[in-house]
Structures are given as structure tokens and as C-alpha cells.
Design a protein around this motif. Structure first.
Motif, mmCIF file in Angstrom:
data_model
loop_
_atom_site.group_PDB
_atom_site.id
_atom_site.type_symbol
_atom_site.label_atom_id
_atom_site.label_comp_id
_atom_site.label_asym_id
_atom_site.label_seq_id
_atom_site.Cartn_x
_atom_site.Cartn_y
_atom_site.Cartn_z
ATOM 1 N N UNK A 274 0.840 -1.184 0.000
ATOM 2 C CA UNK A 274 0.000 0.000 0.000
ATOM 3 C C UNK A 274 0.883 1.245 0.000
ATOM 4 N N UNK A 275 0.255 2.401 -0.211
ATOM 5 C CA UNK A 275 1.011 3.654 -0.185
ATOM 6 C C UNK A 275 1.657 3.866 1.177
ATOM 7 N N UNK A 276 0.944 3.533 2.251
ATOM 8 C CA UNK A 276 1.518 3.697 3.587
ATOM 9 C C UNK A 276 2.750 2.813 3.765
ATOM 10 N N UNK A 277 2.677 1.582 3.276
ATOM 11 C CA UNK A 277 3.825 0.679 3.385
ATOM 12 C C UNK A 277 4.999 1.178 2.549
ATOM 13 N N UNK A 278 4.702 1.725 1.375
ATOM 14 C CA UNK A 278 5.773 2.249 0.522
ATOM 15 C C UNK A 278 6.419 3.478 1.152
ATOM 16 N N UNK A 279 5.610 4.296 1.822
ATOM 17 C CA UNK A 279 6.176 5.455 2.517
ATOM 18 C C UNK A 279 7.092 5.006 3.651
ATOM 19 N N UNK B 3 -0.033 9.090 8.790
ATOM 20 C CA UNK B 3 1.190 8.674 9.479
ATOM 21 C C UNK B 3 1.557 9.647 10.595
ATOM 22 N N UNK B 4 1.247 10.926 10.399
ATOM 23 C CA UNK B 4 1.494 11.897 11.461
ATOM 24 C C UNK B 4 0.587 11.611 12.653
ATOM 25 N N UNK B 5 -0.667 11.250 12.372
ATOM 26 C CA UNK B 5 -1.589 10.914 13.447
ATOM 27 C C UNK B 5 -1.139 9.703 14.242
ATOM 28 N N UNK B 6 -0.410 8.792 13.587
ATOM 29 C CA UNK B 6 0.092 7.598 14.269
ATOM 30 C C UNK B 6 1.392 7.864 15.017
ATOM 31 N N UNK B 7 1.995 9.028 14.797
ATOM 32 C CA UNK B 7 3.236 9.346 15.487
ATOM 33 C C UNK B 7 4.488 8.927 14.755
ATOM 34 N N UNK C 80 8.919 -0.475 14.798
ATOM 35 C CA UNK C 80 7.645 -1.164 15.035
ATOM 36 C C UNK C 80 7.250 -1.862 13.743
ATOM 37 N N UNK C 81 7.211 -3.174 13.762
ATOM 38 C CA UNK C 81 6.931 -3.930 12.546
ATOM 39 C C UNK C 81 5.443 -4.123 12.301
ATOM 40 N N UNK C 82 4.658 -4.199 13.355
ATOM 41 C CA UNK C 82 3.216 -4.382 13.198
ATOM 42 C C UNK C 82 2.502 -3.353 14.063
ATOM 43 N N UNK C 83 1.849 -2.412 13.407
ATOM 44 C CA UNK C 83 1.152 -1.343 14.115
ATOM 45 C C UNK C 83 -0.231 -1.822 14.518
ATOM 46 N N UNK C 84 -0.542 -1.664 15.783
ATOM 47 C CA UNK C 84 -1.857 -2.075 16.269
ATOM 48 C C UNK C 84 -2.964 -1.274 15.594
ATOM 49 N N UNK C 85 -2.630 -0.073 15.126
ATOM 50 C CA UNK C 85 -3.622 0.799 14.499
ATOM 51 C C UNK C 85 -3.830 0.506 13.022
ATOM 52 N N UNK C 86 -3.029 -0.387 12.436
ATOM 53 C CA UNK C 86 -3.125 -0.664 11.006
ATOM 54 C C UNK C 86 -3.854 -1.973 10.749
ATOM 55 N N UNK C 87 -4.745 -1.956 9.771
ATOM 56 C CA UNK C 87 -5.487 -3.155 9.394
ATOM 57 C C UNK C 87 -4.830 -3.788 8.171
ATOM 58 N N UNK D 161 3.311 -6.389 18.260
ATOM 59 C CA UNK D 161 2.497 -5.208 17.993
ATOM 60 C C UNK D 161 3.055 -3.993 18.733
ATOM 61 N N UNK D 162 2.840 -2.814 18.145
ATOM 62 C CA UNK D 162 3.273 -1.588 18.800
ATOM 63 C C UNK D 162 2.465 -0.391 18.334
ATOM 64 N N UNK D 163 2.602 0.720 19.038
ATOM 65 C CA UNK D 163 1.990 1.987 18.648
ATOM 66 C C UNK D 163 2.778 3.099 19.316
#
Length: 241
Positions: free
Chosen positions: A10-15, A53-57, A76-83, A234-236
Motif C-alpha cells: 500500500x502507499x503507507x507501506x511504501x512510505x 502517518x502523522x496521526x500515528x506518530x 515497530x513492525x506491526x502497528x496495532x492501528x493498522x489493518x 504489535x506496537x503503537x
């Protein structure tokens, strides 16, 4: 047992991959027009992703100072906030043989309490699904899904073993969920759960109770995930305002 094919990044992963490369090279992030061109997206698409991504920190954007990456958060490899589909989470953790097993699936009438919870009329149908995810010779997660199904539908046109729950809900309701509300807790496996998880009774579990919600406030599905082991970390980030 099924094994789905990995989805394109996804775009988020590419960023995030771009942020990793800049950390390794010590270079600064390029300006937004250059970054949008490099990623092959429009500037509005890029700005929307950066705002998320800014909202996630993960980043901070300041007028005149550009975009600053929180390099600690890159670990953080797996964000709890990401589906994302859990099978892809396992594969990103290096478990290339990850697969999904469909343990049970049935279509039945809702109970009165379920109809009240989902805001559906009495007599509405309910799809119950139990799956587990296996990799590296062991089970890593067991999930129970519930999807309200209006009218009479055949199971074959609703769900396949490797369908993510949000895809099933989108197929049933004609629109994808906009949000997934998550509540976490720890508990231990009882005898039935231990059997399906192929572990000992009393083993510690991470529980995720998830609710898929549409932009109209409609409850589309609920899921209870039982995670065991430490394959996924998981992390955040908590942001100070």
C-alpha cells in the motif's frame, strides 16, 4: 488449508520503506512534489497518507521545517492501528509458509441479543466463521467472525476460506468498513481454545475484539482474535500534544 497470494504494498507501506531508506542513507526526505512523483501518486494522495502517518506518530510536519521522521517508530513492525490480513503480517515477520485453515462455517438466524447489537431486524441471518493461521509448524492465531447477512444467501457467494473479514463484509453489505474498533486484553486458553490452538490449557493469549463500522454508523461485523506466541510484535506511538 489455503495460502493466499501477497497483496501489493500500500502507499503507507511504501512510505515506510522510503523512511527506512532515508534512515539508512542519512539523507533528508525529498520535498512533497518529488516524493509524490517517486511514488507515482498525486500530491493530495500523498498528503492524505502523510496526515495519517502523522496521526500515528511516525512523522511530524512543521511549517518551514519539512517532514521529520520518528526513526524509533520505524522499528515497530506491526502497528496495532493498522489493518491488514493477518497472513500478510505473518509473512512480513519472515514466515513465508503462512496459511489459513477454515475450521467451521455456518449460516443461521440471529438471536435477539445479536439483532439488537447489530441494529438488525429479528430474523436476519448470521454468518459464523472460525479460522486459524498456521506458520512454521505451529498455530499463531484463531479467529471467530460474525457477519449479519440480510435475506437468504448461499455460503458459496459470501465467503471463501482465505477471504479477510472486511472483504466478506463489503461483499455482503455492498460497501467496505470505514473503521475497525479494537479492544485488547489478556487471558488464558481454556480446554476448547487450547485444542484449536494446539497448545496447553492455561497458555497466555492476547485477545483482540474487533468491530467493523461503516461511515453510516452501521455495525458490519465483529471478530474475536486469539493470538498466541511471539511471532508478531504489535506496537503503537503515544503522541504528546
Amino acid at each position: 488449508m489455503t495460502a493466499s497470494h501477497p497483496s501489493p504494498p500500500t502507499l503507507l507501506q511504501r512510505l515506510r520503506a522510503t523512511f527506512e531508506r532515508t534512515r539508512e542513507s542519512g539523507a533528508n526526505l525529498p520535498p512533497e512534489p518529488v516524493l509524490a512523483s517517486d511514488l507515482g501518486v498525486s500530491r493530495p494522495q500523498l498528503r492524505e497518507a502523510l496526515a495519517r502517518l502523522e496521526g500515528e506518530g511516525l512523522i511530524a510536519r512543521r511549517s518551514g521545517a519539512g517532514t521529520v521522521v520518528n526513526t524509533e517508530a520505524l522499528d515497530i513492525r506491526t502497528w496495532l492501528s493498522q489493518q491488514e490480513p493477518f497472513i500478510e503480517t505473518l509473512r512480513r515477520a519472515g514466515l513465508a509458509d503462512a496459511s489459513i485453515e477454515l475450521l467451521s462455517i455456518r449460516f443461521r438466524a440471529m438471536t435477539g441479543d445479536e439483532a439488537a447489537y447489530f441494529g438488525r431486524p429479528s430474523g436476519c441471518g448470521m454468518l459464523d466463521v472460525r479460522k486459524r493461521w498456521r506458520a512454521g509448524g505451529r498455530v499463531h492465531m484463531l479467529a471467530d467472525y460474525q457477519v449479519p447477512v440480510p435475506g437468504a444467501r448461499g455460503l458459496s457467494d459470501i465467503s471463501a476460506p482465505d477471504d479477510p473479514i472486511f472483504d466478506v463484509a463489503a461483499r455482503v453489505h455492498g460497501a467496505p468498513p470505514a473503521w475497525e474498533i479494537a479492544h485488547t486484553r489478556a487471558e488464558t486458553a481454556d480446554a476448547r481454545l487450547a485444542g484449536d490452538l494446539e497448545t496447553d490449557p492455561g497458555s497466555p493469549l492476547l485477545i483482540l475484539d474487533l468491530l467493523g463500522v461503516s461511515t453510516k454508523g452501521l455495525r458490519l461485523y465483529r471478530t474475536r482474535e486469539h493470538h498466541i506466541g511471539n511471532a508478531v510484535d504489535y506496537g503503537f506511538v503515544r503522541t504528546f500534544r
